[in-house]
Design an enzyme around this catalytic site. Structure first.
Site, PDB file in Angstrom:
ATOM      1  N   ASP A  29       0.825  -1.204   0.000  1.00 50.71           N
ATOM      2  CA  ASP A  29       0.000   0.000   0.000  1.00 50.71           C
ATOM      3  C   ASP A  29       0.865   1.262   0.000  1.00 50.71           C
ATOM      4  O   ASP A  29       1.949   1.283   0.590  1.00 50.71           O
ATOM      5  CB  ASP A  29      -0.900  -0.003   1.240  1.00 50.71           C
ATOM      6  CG  ASP A  29      -2.019   1.016   1.150  1.00 50.71           C
ATOM      7  OD1 ASP A  29      -2.318   1.474   0.036  1.00 50.71           O
ATOM      8  OD2 ASP A  29      -2.581   1.370   2.206  1.00 50.71           O
ATOM      9  N   HIS A  46       3.093   3.455  -8.945  1.00 53.95           N
ATOM     10  CA  HIS A  46       2.903   2.035  -9.242  1.00 53.95           C
ATOM     11  C   HIS A  46       4.156   1.442  -9.895  1.00 53.95           C
ATOM     12  O   HIS A  46       4.522   0.297  -9.627  1.00 53.95           O
ATOM     13  CB  HIS A  46       1.691   1.843 -10.146  1.00 53.95           C
ATOM     14  CG  HIS A  46       0.393   2.231  -9.493  1.00 53.95           C
ATOM     15  ND1 HIS A  46      -0.019   1.695  -8.291  1.00 53.95           N
ATOM     16  CD2 HIS A  46      -0.577   3.104  -9.882  1.00 53.95           C
ATOM     17  CE1 HIS A  46      -1.194   2.226  -7.955  1.00 53.95           C
ATOM     18  NE2 HIS A  46      -1.543   3.080  -8.896  1.00 53.95           N
ATOM     19  N   LEU A 140      11.230 -20.768  -3.828  1.00 47.00           N
ATOM     20  CA  LEU A 140      10.299 -19.773  -3.292  1.00 47.00           C
ATOM     21  C   LEU A 140       9.042 -19.769  -4.142  1.00 47.00           C
ATOM     22  O   LEU A 140       9.118 -19.808  -5.372  1.00 47.00           O
ATOM     23  CB  LEU A 140      10.938 -18.383  -3.302  1.00 47.00           C
ATOM     24  CG  LEU A 140      10.032 -17.193  -2.957  1.00 47.00           C
ATOM     25  CD1 LEU A 140       9.577 -17.266  -1.508  1.00 47.00           C
ATOM     26  CD2 LEU A 140      10.758 -15.868  -3.220  1.00 47.00           C
TER      27      LEU A 140
END
Length: 264
Positions: A29, A46, A140
């Site tokens: 966020d 972004h 991962l």
């Protein structure tokens, strides 16, 4: 009764095993506010957020994190201006296209979670290619939540689970709970640590089932500024927290020893 108690203790031990690797989830966020504070268009935030995601994935590999779930686009984000949504999807396509080969070489498996029926076809194509290219990754597991709503995910999982049972009278609460867990976790386990950047202190419909016992960490750091040092600090904070899962570790260990002695 003794068997169920022993099972609960064994479950506690498994969940607490630090050798199993962590499932870390991040609500990324603050991109828009980061850009606005610098007099930049929101898309610049972004773009910087994508760079932060790249840094965190790299460091997660180095720190032995088992699963990393990133909240990239919630179902509520459709309410944003159409142009911003289109640009976010363009950045996501670019990220998937540019990163998939590098992730494959590093042993990272990339997956998308959330609804796919409302995403643009060009983005779906990039998702499919990235998932196919990295399917063999074992170091991962990176899950990117797109058009994601936890309430929606739970509802759909319940529908799928109930459809597998021919006679609804055979479906107990315990059975439904187990089926939901299998559907929602999909082999990734519960969330151990949930981080939210940007200063807000809420879960925003993210991994509600999986985060039932997660440790929560909120930071004022905007996501584009989040780096390896911030992730290390979050993990250090996590290590200092005592996770009891509703029990008392010392008492559980003593009870387990008593049960083991009784079984002999």
């Amino acid at each position: 009764m003794m068997q169920s108690s022993l099972f609960a203790i064994k479950s506690f031990a498994v969940q607490s095993d630090p050798c199993a690797g962590l499932h870390v989830a991040i609500i990324m966020d603050g991109n828009g506010r980061w850009a606005t504070q610098r007099g930049l268009p929101r898309i610049a935030g972004h773009r910087a957020g994508g760079a932060a995601a790249r840094r965190v994935v790299e460091h997660a590999l180095e720190m032995g994190i088992r699963c990393l779930t990133l909240y990239a686009f919630s179902s509520d984000n459709w309410r944003r201006p159409v142009l911003e949504v289109h640009r976010i999807f363009w950045l996501l396509r670019a990220f998937l296209r540019l990163e998939r080969e590098r992730l494959r070489k590093r042993g990272v498996r990339l997956q998308a979670i959330g609804r796919r029926d409302r995403l643009p076809k060009v983005l779906l194509s990039e998702i499919h290619e990235a998932e196919e290219a990295t399917a063999g990754g074992r170091c991962l597991n990176v899950r990117v939540a797109l058009d994601y709503s936890s309430r929606d995910a739970i509802t759909r999982a319940a529908m799928r689970a109930s459809s597998k049972v021919c006679d609804s009278s055979e479906l107990s609460a315990e059975m439904l709970g187990q089926m939901l867990a299998e559907e929602l976790k999909a082999g990734n386990g519960d969330v151990d640590l949930l981080i939210r950047t940007g200063g807000e202190k809420r879960l925003s419909d993210f991994l509600l089932w999986e985060s039932a016992y997660a440790e929560l960490l909120f930071t004022d750091r905007m996501w584009p500024d989040f780096d390896a040092a911030d992730l290390e600090a979050a993990l250090e904070e996590f290590r200092h927290r005592e996770r009891r899962f509703g029990g008392i570790p010392e008492a559980s260990a003593q009870f387990a020893e008593q049960l083991a002695g009784g079984a002999e």
